[in-house]
Scaffold this active site. Sequence first.
Site, PDB file in Angstrom:
ATOM      1  N   CYS A  27       0.742  -1.164   0.007  1.00 55.12           N
ATOM      2  CA  CYS A  27       0.041   0.211   0.000  1.00 55.12           C
ATOM      3  C   CYS A  27       0.877   1.254   0.011  1.00 55.12           C
ATOM      4  CB  CYS A  27      -0.785   0.088   1.325  1.00 55.12           C
ATOM      5  SG  CYS A  27      -0.086   0.253   2.855  1.00 55.12           S
ATOM      6  N   CYS A  30       3.643   1.787   2.528  1.00 55.43           N
ATOM      7  CA  CYS A  30       4.850   0.917   2.177  1.00 55.43           C
ATOM      8  C   CYS A  30       5.730   2.256   1.208  1.00 55.43           C
ATOM      9  CB  CYS A  30       4.834  -0.041   1.173  1.00 55.43           C
ATOM     10  SG  CYS A  30       3.681  -1.456   2.078  1.00 55.43           S
ATOM     11  N   ASP A 450      53.389  10.996 -33.559  1.00 58.44           N
ATOM     12  CA  ASP A 450      53.688  11.402 -32.284  1.00 58.44           C
ATOM     13  C   ASP A 450      55.005  10.908 -31.403  1.00 58.44           C
ATOM     14  OD1 ASP A 450      53.353  13.278 -30.192  1.00 58.44           O
ATOM     15  OD2 ASP A 450      52.400  11.816 -29.001  1.00 58.44           O
ATOM     16  N   ASP A 647      48.641   9.658 -28.646  1.00 54.84           N
ATOM     17  CA  ASP A 647      48.367   9.011 -27.657  1.00 54.84           C
ATOM     18  C   ASP A 647      47.263   9.411 -26.956  1.00 54.84           C
ATOM     19  OD1 ASP A 647      50.193  10.857 -26.833  1.00 54.84           O
ATOM     20  OD2 ASP A 647      50.792   9.995 -25.227  1.00 54.84           O
ATOM     21  N   ASP A 651      46.887  15.259 -28.596  1.00 58.69           N
ATOM     22  CA  ASP A 651      47.065  15.075 -30.075  1.00 58.69           C
ATOM     23  C   ASP A 651      45.668  15.423 -30.810  1.00 58.69           C
ATOM     24  OD1 ASP A 651      49.861  14.573 -29.860  1.00 58.69           O
ATOM     25  OD2 ASP A 651      49.382  12.376 -29.001  1.00 58.69           O
TER      26      ASP A 651
END
Lengths: 760, 64
Positions: A27, A30, A450, A647, A651
Amino acid sequence: MSILEEMNATAPEHMTEITLPVVGMTCASCVNRIERHLNKADGVSIATVNLATERATVQFDPALIDRGRIVSTIEAAGYDVGRDSADTSAAGGVEAAEAADEAERATERRELLTGAAVSLAVGVTMMAIMFWPGGTPWPMIDINRWFLIPATIVQFVYGRRFLVAALRGARHLDANMNTLVAMGTLAAYGYSVFVTLLPDVVMRSGLGHETYFDSAAIIIGLILFGRWLEARAKGQAAGAVKALLKLRPDTARVLREGGEREIPVDQVVVGDLVRVRPGDRVPVDGVLIDGASAVDESMLTGESLPVEKGVGDRAIGATINASGSFVMRAERIGRDTTLAQIVTLVERAQGSKAPIQRVADRVTGWFVPAVIVIATLTFAAWMVFGPEPKLTYALTSAIAVLIIACPCAMGLATPTAIMVGTGKGAENGILIRDGAALEHAQRITTVVLDKTGTITRGEPAVTVVRPMPGVEQADLLRITATLERGSEHPLAEAIVRHAESLEIPIGEPADFASVAGRGVRGTIDAQVVLAGTPAYLAESGIQLPDSDALDIGDASGVFVARDGKLIGAIGLADTVKPASAGAIARLQSAGLDVWMISGDRRATANAIGAEVGIPADRILAEVMPGDKAARVAELQQAGGIVAMVGDGVNDAPALAQADLGIAIGTGADVALEASDITLVGDDLGGVPTAVRLSRATMRTIRQNLGWAFGYNILLIPVAAGLLFPLAGVLLNPALAAGAMALSSVSVVTNSLRLRAFRAA
Amino acid sequence: MNELEMAAAKDPVCGMDVNREIASAQALTAEHDGETYYFCGKGCKLDFDENPARFFDPSYEPHM
């Protein structure tokens, strides 16, 4: 500070929302009760509970409370939390979606196969009756009546998909291959119905009672069979995704509330401490906080050697813990894990179109109307110039043209090759964003690498140890490592790592003190020891020898003095990754112009270049991070089609500027998003493999398109009856359909040949 | 009084009518001052157990 508190201190301030199924509510009170308990809990900003749907939706700060404690709060309020398949915060979502897709594909495959089998059975039976050895024992008029119902079923039940698609296309004045199939089969079927229902009219007009119900059924059956093959090929190509999902373990061993519990992996939350035992799969992405081990990452990176992991190293979900036991802190779960991101990338790539396919689509766009015109002309030509029975010849020839021109194989040429190619890439740790990336990869002429973190490891390592005369090398290292142990400077950490790797015993320094950016001092074995820059030592009154005696080349030097006297120097430098030189050589031998880009001084950059085989005139040194993109643009203006390998974060602009951005390492999410290709491995080894794979894939696509177009262009005149006046050759519509399906099969098979691709 | 009315009790927390037998079978009952109270569900019982006096306050309005 406990580990959990430490995690909380560093966790970003953001709210997360989860929805949990609540069992046992009867109900509204709750609802009130659970809401009250949840809203009282620390870290919960708002909780709402719905009685009808039996769901609790909780907004919370993951730094203060986790799923487990929300569940225990609900349990303390007197209710249970059920298992939820719709929990979007869980990794299960990816798998569920994949399972649903697979179920859909399975249904589609079943329908196609059933349709193909029934249609072909009907068609072949009809053909067998009509071509009964020594003539049919029944009159043709009766046979046609028996055929009418099965033929109608095939035409409108199993052939429905073509009719619907053709109609939909016609509404937009768009003719596609479905238009051709629909027109071809409807012409055959319609003519046959006319012959069957109006035998008297047929007789008077001088036509035979032959019908083409069998041809229509066989055409539909064969095309459905081709589609089934295509669907099956799709299933196989999508296997890469499924294979990736299978890598995810079902459960994780978490340390909660002082105990160790095995829980479903989708209930692991960020910050959970997870124990991984030898032989276990790592359940989620995280950082080691205790223990050490070697982890087999081959399923993600292709690297066969296990990777050593210690405290502070990242462990990736789905990799296998090979040797030791360790505890890690979960950092990325569910859809955020490396594995889930890989799945997303692979899916995205597999559903995308390469520009070369758009060419194929454009061609198909004018090809279809052209074929319709040719079919009309064929019909007209036979009616005017053809032998009797004119209508029969005209109709069969026109139908054959429509069937033979079906651009099925063209539609398959590109997607099958790209699916197999990208799936193959994923197997080798090469994640290809889309078909366009795959196409660009084979066109590139120039590769810019790189330096730091891509060619090199990106962190210093001890390269030279130069003790003064009379000093043992091991002694110099022991003293320096003991002193530097207290420092968090990257050079200090590298020296300690180096000493540890040589199993040199490291002691504890006394009176440790550091001067930021200059050096450290302390007392070891009752003697004052200093380590740092030459200037730092000179300030302390240490006499430095002339530079030649302690030559450490380009490396950064840590000079060490004991008891007022210099005892040696240790040189540290960023070192080249083992795979770099080999990968660069393979790129160069593939005819690519390989450049290196770096912010370092020219001398340092040249030294690294010499080590990996990049000549000085191909080295862009002293480039500011913000200028990398501009240098890539210069190379593009010079006529190069440029691939940039980097990486990650710094970059990113250059990766975006380049025709093809390749991100390396498992690094930042930015890298995954900014790049066209992501290499799961930590080194350059995947770059030449990616180039070779894209070349192989595009070669396959060109073969496929050549095959499909050539086939169409060659056979249309035959189908139209051009060979008839010369050699008396005509193409039966059923045979035309068979040949067409065969061309689709050969295109798909040609694409599947790519599965034999091997990384070098 | 029919059978249903005999079996029904009022949940002091939410005001719902509760079947005594069903509530007893599910242990949704509580003893207070010699009286047995019946509840519709766990929520009401737990609320009651925590602070029964609150629900005997004349100003308390049972609500869902």
